[in-house]
Design a protein around this motif. Structure first.
Motif, PDB file in Angstrom:
ATOM      1  N   SER A 294       0.156   0.900  -3.134  1.00  0.00           N
ATOM      2  CA  SER A 294       0.774   2.181  -3.385  1.00  0.00           C
ATOM      3  C   SER A 294      -0.109   3.387  -2.640  1.00  0.00           C
ATOM      4  N   ARG A 295      -1.279   3.218  -2.747  1.00  0.00           N
ATOM      5  CA  ARG A 295      -1.858   4.387  -1.524  1.00  0.00           C
ATOM      6  C   ARG A 295      -1.508   4.339  -0.273  1.00  0.00           C
ATOM      7  N   VAL A 296      -1.115   2.834   0.207  1.00  0.00           N
ATOM      8  CA  VAL A 296      -0.687   2.788   1.592  1.00  0.00           C
ATOM      9  C   VAL A 296       0.527   3.203   1.560  1.00  0.00           C
ATOM     10  N   LEU A 297       1.419   2.917   0.755  1.00  0.00           N
ATOM     11  CA  LEU A 297       3.201   3.534   0.725  1.00  0.00           C
ATOM     12  C   LEU A 297       3.043   5.185   0.896  1.00  0.00           C
ATOM     13  N   VAL A 298       2.262   5.718  -0.077  1.00  0.00           N
ATOM     14  CA  VAL A 298       2.301   7.224  -0.126  1.00  0.00           C
ATOM     15  C   VAL A 298       1.716   7.924   0.959  1.00  0.00           C
TER      16      VAL A 298
ATOM     17  N   ASN B  90       1.874  -5.592   1.961  1.00  0.00           N
ATOM     18  CA  ASN B  90       1.506  -6.586   0.875  1.00  0.00           C
ATOM     19  C   ASN B  90       2.330  -5.988  -0.470  1.00  0.00           C
ATOM     20  N   VAL B  91       2.692  -7.066  -1.034  1.00  0.00           N
ATOM     21  CA  VAL B  91       3.558  -6.700  -2.546  1.00  0.00           C
ATOM     22  C   VAL B  91       2.844  -7.800  -3.470  1.00  0.00           C
ATOM     23  N   PRO B  92       1.866  -7.301  -4.050  1.00  0.00           N
ATOM     24  CA  PRO B  92       1.445  -8.153  -5.261  1.00  0.00           C
ATOM     25  C   PRO B  92       2.681  -8.132  -6.569  1.00  0.00           C
ATOM     26  N   ALA B  93       2.378  -9.275  -7.421  1.00  0.00           N
ATOM     27  CA  ALA B  93       3.303  -9.675  -8.268  1.00  0.00           C
ATOM     28  C   ALA B  93       3.769  -8.558  -9.333  1.00  0.00           C
ATOM     29  N   SER B  94       2.656  -7.555  -9.534  1.00  0.00           N
ATOM     30  CA  SER B  94       2.633  -6.499 -10.382  1.00  0.00           C
ATOM     31  C   SER B  94       3.726  -5.298  -9.858  1.00  0.00           C
TER      32      SER B  94
ATOM     33  N   LYS C  79      -0.566   9.806  -8.804  1.00  0.00           N
ATOM     34  CA  LYS C  79      -0.307   9.609 -10.495  1.00  0.00           C
ATOM     35  C   LYS C  79       1.141   9.054 -10.845  1.00  0.00           C
ATOM     36  N   LEU C  80       2.131   9.834  -9.868  1.00  0.00           N
ATOM     37  CA  LEU C  80       3.507   9.149 -10.530  1.00  0.00           C
ATOM     38  C   LEU C  80       3.736   7.796  -9.959  1.00  0.00           C
ATOM     39  N   PHE C  81       3.215   7.502  -8.793  1.00  0.00           N
ATOM     40  CA  PHE C  81       3.356   5.906  -8.589  1.00  0.00           C
ATOM     41  C   PHE C  81       2.683   5.211  -9.589  1.00  0.00           C
TER      42      PHE C  81
END
Length: 244
Positions: free
Chosen positions: A51-55, A75-79, A216-218
């Motif tokens: 999420s941090r990478v995406l933001v 990278n996309v983990p299962a969660s 926080k939203l992510f």
């Protein structure tokens, strides 16, 4: 809390090039970095790191600055796979890397098919063939083989198993000219590793004052928060709601 010695007003993202057989860059794998001096990532939560990478990439740096006209492998983990946050990404710019511990359960396969229908592509990371992984192979566009973990002989055998499929095979962790030469004689189309380039860390001064709220939203989205809670978070920041 910021790490000691890391300015709170700076953000970072790592990237490592992925090349074709002529050593032309075709994509970058995007990596979590906590500081400009980091050469690796200490990750305790895969979903939050992604999420941090995406933001940082899509909300702060901008994809043109980080990627140019190249693809992003993320990278996309299962969660994270099961969350709708992935639909915020432009499907023509990203390849979603399914991690090696993600199993082809019915919900995972249904989610991957839904994302493919929207134009998203998939890579299977650190792949080692097993018959039960066939359903994931049928949905994948790329397979990444770790030649350090497998060894060249086994990596070649694994790559041979992919012949005849509509797949691009990527040799990762290529560290020497000899390994690159050997991999080029095997059915690999793409290459990644220290022989070509170590990951580069991009840094910039934090411009967006809403970054903490975006994170926080992510995290709320990833955690499956009720829509009302997410909406309330947006209402606290007029500029963020306007951008949305």
């Amino acid at each position: 809390m910021a790490q000691a010695g890391v300015p709170e007003d700076r953000i970072f993202v790592g990237r490592q090039p992925i090349l074709d057989g002529e050593q032309r860059i075709v994509a970058y794998e995007l990596l979590f970095r906590a500081s400009g001096r980091a050469t690796g990532a200490r990750i305790t939560d895969d979903a939050q790191a992604t999420s941090r990478v995406l933001v940082n990439t899509f909300n702060n740096f901008g994809i043109e600055q980080v990627l140019g006209d190249k693809l992003a492998f993320i990278n996309v983990p299962a969660s994270l796979l099961e969350r709708n946050v992935l639909e915020l990404l432009p499907p023509d710019k990203v390849v979603l890397e399914i991690l090696e511990d993600v199993m082809p359960s019915a919900p995972v396969l249904a989610r991957c098919r839904a994302l493919r229908d929207q134009g998203y592509r998939f890579a299977l990371d650190d792949f080692v063939y097993r018959a039960e992984l066939e359903p994931l192979l049928e949905l994948a566009d790329f397979v990444k083989l770790d030649i350090r973990a497998l060894g060249l002989a086994e990596a070649g055998r694994q790559a041979d198993l992919m012949r005849g499929r509509a797949l691009k095979i990527l040799a990762e962790k290529v560290e020497t000219r000899e390994e690159f030469t050997a991999c080029r004689s095997l059915p690999f189309q793409y290459f990644q590793g220290y022989y070509f380039a170590r990951p580069e860390t991009l840094g910039m001064k934090r411009i967006d004052p809403s970054m903490l709220r975006v994170m926080k939203l992510f995290n709320r989205v990833i955690g499956g928060a009720e829509p009302g809670l997410i909406e309330a978070e947006f209402r606290q920041d007029v500029a963020l709601a306007y951008n949305l």
